[in-house]
Enzyme design. Structure first.
Site: not given
Length: 152
Positions: A84, A87, A54, A56
Site C-alpha cells: 500500500c 508501506c 502491516h 512489511e
C-alpha cells in the site's frame, strides 16, 4: 527473477498463513540481506491494535532493530501482496534495494496498480521491483480467506 526469489516468497507465504490463523488478512513478508532473513512479519493490525502493523512494517521494524539501523541497504523485501502507500513509503525511507511481491492489489496497490509511488521522479531513492512471483499461490491464500470470511 532471481533463483532464490521463489524460496523466499514461500517463507513470506508461511508468514501469511500465520496472519490467517490470527484472523488477520493473510499477508506475509520477509526481509533478506546477504542471502539470510533479517526480518519477518505478517499482518497484525487487529491483534496488535496498531493500524500500521502491516506485514512489511513488522518485518522492517524487526530487521531495523536487529541491525541497529533504520536504513536497510542492499536488502530485498518479499511480500505476498503489492504494498500500500504507507508501506511503499516505508521501503523508500528504509532504503530497501529490491521489492519482490506476489499478487497485485488492484484497489490500493501503490507500486504498479494505482499510485505507483516507487516510480515517482521526486522520490530520492529507487527500488528495483519484481512482481508476480508465486502470484497464483499468493492470490489463492487471500481468496480463500475472504471466501471463508463471507461464509460466516
Amino acid at each position: 527473477m532471481k533463483p532464490a526469489d521463489i524460496d523466499f516468497m514461500r517463507l513470506a507465504l508461511a508468514e501469511a498463513e500465520q496472519a490467517a490463523a490470527c484472523g488477520e488478512v493473510p499477508v506475509g513478508a520477509v526481509l533478506v540481506q546477504d542471502g539470510r532473513v533479517i526480518g519477518r512479519g505478517f499482518n497484525q493490525p487487529i491483534v496488535s491494535h496498531d493500524p500500521s502493523a502491516h506485514a512489511e512494517m513488522v518485518a522492517l521494524r524487526q530487521a531495523a532493530t536487529k541491525q541497529q539501523n533504520y536504513r536497510l541497504p542492499d536488502s530485498t523485501l518479499y511480500v505476498t501482496l503489492e504494498p500500500c502507500t504507507m508501506c511503499a513509503g516505508l521501503l523508500i525511507h528504509s532504503r530497501v534495494k529490491r521489492l519482490v511481491f506476489g499478487a497485485t492489489e488492484p484497489r490500493a496497490g501503490a507500486v504498479v496498480s494505482r499510485s505507483q509511488i516507487l516510480a515517482q521522479p521526486w522520490m530520492n531513492h529507487r527500488i528495483e521491483v519484481e512482481g508476480g512471483v508465486l502470484e497464483e499461490e499468493c492470490a489463492a491464500v487471500l481468496t480463500a480467506f475472504f471466501k471463508a470470511r463471507r461464509g460466516r
